[in-house]
Motif scaffolding. Sequence first.
Motif, PDB file in Angstrom:
ATOM      1  N   GLU A   1      -7.667   0.177  -7.712  1.00 59.12           N
ATOM      2  CA  GLU A   1      -7.130   0.996  -6.622  1.00 59.12           C
ATOM      3  C   GLU A   1      -6.209   2.091  -7.143  1.00 59.12           C
ATOM      4  O   GLU A   1      -6.128   3.187  -6.573  1.00 59.12           O
ATOM      5  CB  GLU A   1      -6.392   0.114  -5.605  1.00 59.12           C
ATOM      6  CG  GLU A   1      -5.208  -0.670  -6.146  1.00 59.12           C
ATOM      7  CD  GLU A   1      -5.593  -2.028  -6.673  1.00 59.12           C
ATOM      8  OE1 GLU A   1      -4.717  -2.897  -6.737  1.00 59.12           O
ATOM      9  OE2 GLU A   1      -6.772  -2.216  -7.030  1.00 59.12           O
ATOM     10  N   GLU A   2      -5.513   1.801  -8.248  1.00 57.93           N
ATOM     11  CA  GLU A   2      -4.659   2.822  -8.844  1.00 57.93           C
ATOM     12  C   GLU A   2      -5.494   3.956  -9.421  1.00 57.93           C
ATOM     13  O   GLU A   2      -5.138   5.137  -9.292  1.00 57.93           O
ATOM     14  CB  GLU A   2      -3.792   2.187  -9.941  1.00 57.93           C
ATOM     15  CG  GLU A   2      -2.797   1.162  -9.435  1.00 57.93           C
ATOM     16  CD  GLU A   2      -2.088   0.432 -10.556  1.00 57.93           C
ATOM     17  OE1 GLU A   2      -1.003  -0.110 -10.301  1.00 57.93           O
ATOM     18  OE2 GLU A   2      -2.615   0.407 -11.683  1.00 57.93           O
TER      19      GLU A   2
ATOM     20  N   ASN B   1      -8.341   4.985  -8.359  1.00 58.90           N
ATOM     21  CA  ASN B   1      -8.818   5.812  -7.242  1.00 58.90           C
ATOM     22  C   ASN B   1      -7.750   6.790  -6.783  1.00 58.90           C
ATOM     23  O   ASN B   1      -8.031   7.959  -6.485  1.00 58.90           O
ATOM     24  CB  ASN B   1      -9.245   4.910  -6.077  1.00 58.90           C
ATOM     25  CG  ASN B   1     -10.486   4.102  -6.401  1.00 58.90           C
ATOM     26  OD1 ASN B   1     -11.286   4.510  -7.242  1.00 58.90           O
ATOM     27  ND2 ASN B   1     -10.639   2.965  -5.753  1.00 58.90           N
TER      28      ASN B   1
ATOM     29  N   CYS C   1      -0.893   0.811  -1.303  1.00 60.19           N
ATOM     30  CA  CYS C   1      -1.693   1.021  -0.105  1.00 60.19           C
ATOM     31  C   CYS C   1      -1.746   2.486   0.275  1.00 60.19           C
ATOM     32  O   CYS C   1      -2.692   2.949   0.872  1.00 60.19           O
ATOM     33  CB  CYS C   1      -1.114   0.205   1.062  1.00 60.19           C
ATOM     34  SG  CYS C   1      -1.053  -1.562   0.734  1.00 60.19           S
TER      35      CYS C   1
END
Length: 762
Positions: free
Chosen positions: A361-362, A364, A307
Motif C-alpha cells: 500500500e505504501e 501505491n 489509509c
Amino acid sequence: MSSGEDHWLDACVAAWRNEKHAVERYLAAGGNAMRRLRDSEVVALNAKYSVDFFSPGLDLVNIALQQDSQDVLLLLLPKDAAQPPATGKEDMRQAWLDACMACMNSDLTPIHRFLRGGGSVSRRLLASEAKELNRNFPSCFNEGETLANLALKWDNEAVLSLVLANVTEAGDTKDQDVNGRAPEEKCQGREQQPVEEECEKAGIPYIAADHSYRESRSDSLGNHQLRRLWLQACLAAYDNSTNPITAYLEAGGERNRALTSQDIDSLKMSNCFRVGETLVDVALRRDSGHALACVLGETFVPQKKMCSRDSTYSDQLRSQAAADMDNLWLDACVGAVLGEREKIMAYVKKGGDLSRRLKAEEANLVNEESSVVACSGSVRARETLVDIALKYQRSEIIQLLCSDVVPDCARKRLPCHHFVMEASAISKEINANLELSVGSGLTKEMPFFQLNFAIPRELQSLPHDLRTRSLNEIIDCEARDTLEDENEPVINWCQALLPQHKLYPLYNGGMGDCLLHSASLVLAGIEDRNMAWRASLVRVMKTLDLYSRWREFRASEAALLGYRADDWQWKKEWSELIRIAGSPKMSLEQTHVWALAHLLRRPIIVYAIQNIRNHRNEVLGHAGHQGIYIPFLLDKSECCSDPLALAYVRGHYLGLVGEEKDVLTPTTLLLPITMHNGQRLPVQYLYDVERGSESSIIREWLRCRSVNGVACVEQSYNPRSARPEACQALMRRYVEDLRQRMTNPREDDESAGGDTIVEATL
C-alpha cells in the motif's frame, strides 16, 4: 388506543410479573415478540404502576430476563429456540459466537460471515453459549440475547443497522453465485424465501425485527443524551482517547459542533476548553493524534497510518510536535524518486531506518505522489531507499546515503540487528520463558525475566569519537535530548547519581510495537520480532483478574475529571484493550504496561514528561504515563524485585539501561523514584483504600535507598558470566566487533554507510 396496543402493553406487564397468559394472547394475535417499548409507552407504564422499571428499547425477552420471569422465558425461549437446523458443522456455532463478540468490538466482518453462512438474525444465545463467552468477558453476555440486543447494549449503531437490514434476507444465500456475491439482478422482482419458513423447519417460533425501531430509537435519543455524548467526546479529545468520540459520532453527532459556554460550565474545566472549539480544534491543541484520527473518520493505526495521504489530514498531523514517522518515510521514498535530498535528510535525522522496506500500500501511495516520473517503471513493494535511488539513477541520493552527511543517529547498529543468529537463539529461549510465565512463579527455568541488559564496559575503552559514534548507534539521540531537557528533565537530573548511574534510552524502531520491543531490549538486548509477547500479554489479561482493579482506578480518574461511565462502557473499553493487545502494530498504552509487569513478574518504572506541550512549547495539560507499575495480582515471593526501566516520549516507549561497571562482578544501578521537582512518581492502579500508603507499597516490592535526599530503588545487573549462554554469545560477537572497529577506525568509517546499504539491498 387499539386492541393491539392494549395487548402489547399487557404483555409487557405480564413479562414483568411472570404471567404468561397475556403474552400468549399477544403472540396469538400476531404480535411481534421483538417489538420494543417507545418513550410514550414507557411513560404510561411507569406512571400507571408507579415504578421506574420500564425504559425505551426493552422487548419482552429483556423484561423477562431482568425480572427472572422463568415462565415467560420458557414461553419465548423453548430449549431449542436458539439452535439453528442441524448442519453437522461446528464452524456455524463458532461463527455465531464470533458474531456475538463482534457486537462488542464493533467489527462487522464476523457478522457478515455468520449471515452469509446461513445464520439467522433471530437466533438467541443459549445458556451454555453465554457462559462460554463470559469466560473471557465476565457478565457481558446473557441467555436469550440476539445480535440486535447485543448491539443495543454496546450502543453499536453500525451493527444494529446491519442486523435490521438482514432480517428479511435469510434466504438470500441460496441465490449467491460461486464467488459468494448475491446477484442483485436475479433478486429483483422475485420474492425471497420468508424467514418464517426457515424458523418453522427448525422448530423455532418466528421473531421478526421491528424495522421502525431504529428510527424511534434515534428520536428517543434526544438532545439531552446526545449532549452528554458530546461532552464525553470533548473530554476524549482532550485525553487522546477514542471510544467516547466513536459513540458520539455513531449516535449522529456532528463533527463540526462547537463548544458553547454552557458546555464548558458543564465540563467544569474552564481552563482546558475554549468557546467555539470543535473536536478537531481540541485534538490539535492537545496533540491528541488518536482522537484526531477518530474525529476525521480514519481508522487510526498508530505510527502506521497508510489509509490516506490527503493534504488536510497530513498537514494537521505534521503541525504537531510528534512528527509522523510514516509520513516522513513516504516523503523520503518520493524524494528518492524525484531526487529531493532534503526529504531524505528529514527522514534520517528523525532516526529513520535506512533498511526499511516499502509495503504494497505504501508503494501505491508513492507511485501516486510521484506520477510525474514515467521512466524505469514504478516503485514496488519490498524496495528500500537505495533500491529506489538505483532504479531511478539518482546518483546524488546514493552518495548521500553512503556519505558521512547521514547523521550517526540514523545508522543504527543494535547488536540484535547485526548478529541475527545469536539474537534468534535468545528469542527462542525467551519465548519458552513466556510460556511458563502465566500461572507459575519465577523459577530457574525462567532466567531471562531476571535479567537487565547493560551497555558493555568495552565501550568505555574506545577513543572518544569512536565511543560517541558507537553509543549513538544503539541509543535514541533525539529522545535522549528530550528526556534530558534542562527546563524539564526526566532522567539524569540528579548530579549525585552521575555518571555511575546514568541512564541511556535504547533505540527501537518498532512503531506500534515499541512497548514490547523496548521491554525485550532491556531484558536481553533483542527486539520482539515474532510477536510472541503480544499473545502472552493477551493471555495474562484474560487469565488474571486485572479488570476489577483497573476499573476502580479508571473510575477514580474519571471522577476527578467530572464524568462517570456505566458498567457496560467499562467492559467495552476493557475488551478493546484486549483486542489491541493482540493486534500487531497497534500501539499499547498504560494498561498494557501494567499487564506487562504481571507477564514479566517484576515492577516497571516509566519515566515520562510531566506536561504535554504544543508546537509553541505551551503547556496544555498533565501527562499520566509516568509512574511505578506493580504486579499486584501476583505473590511478591514469585516476582523479581529488580524493576524494569522504560521511558515514554513523543508517543513512543524506549528501554532505559545503564553501563556495565565490571564484566566479572554484579553491577547495581540506582533508579530515582522522584521527579526533578521533588514529587514522587505515582504508583499506578491502586485501590482507593491503598492511596496514601504508596511508600510502604514501594518498600514491599522494591529495594529502596536514599542518595542525598533523593529516593531511589536498586536495579541489579548479573555479571556477564552468569547470564544465559545465548546472551553471552551475542555480547561476545558485539564486543569483538567493537575491538575490530577500534583497531581499524578508518576501515570502519568507510564501511559505516556501506554496511547499511548492503543490509538494505540483500
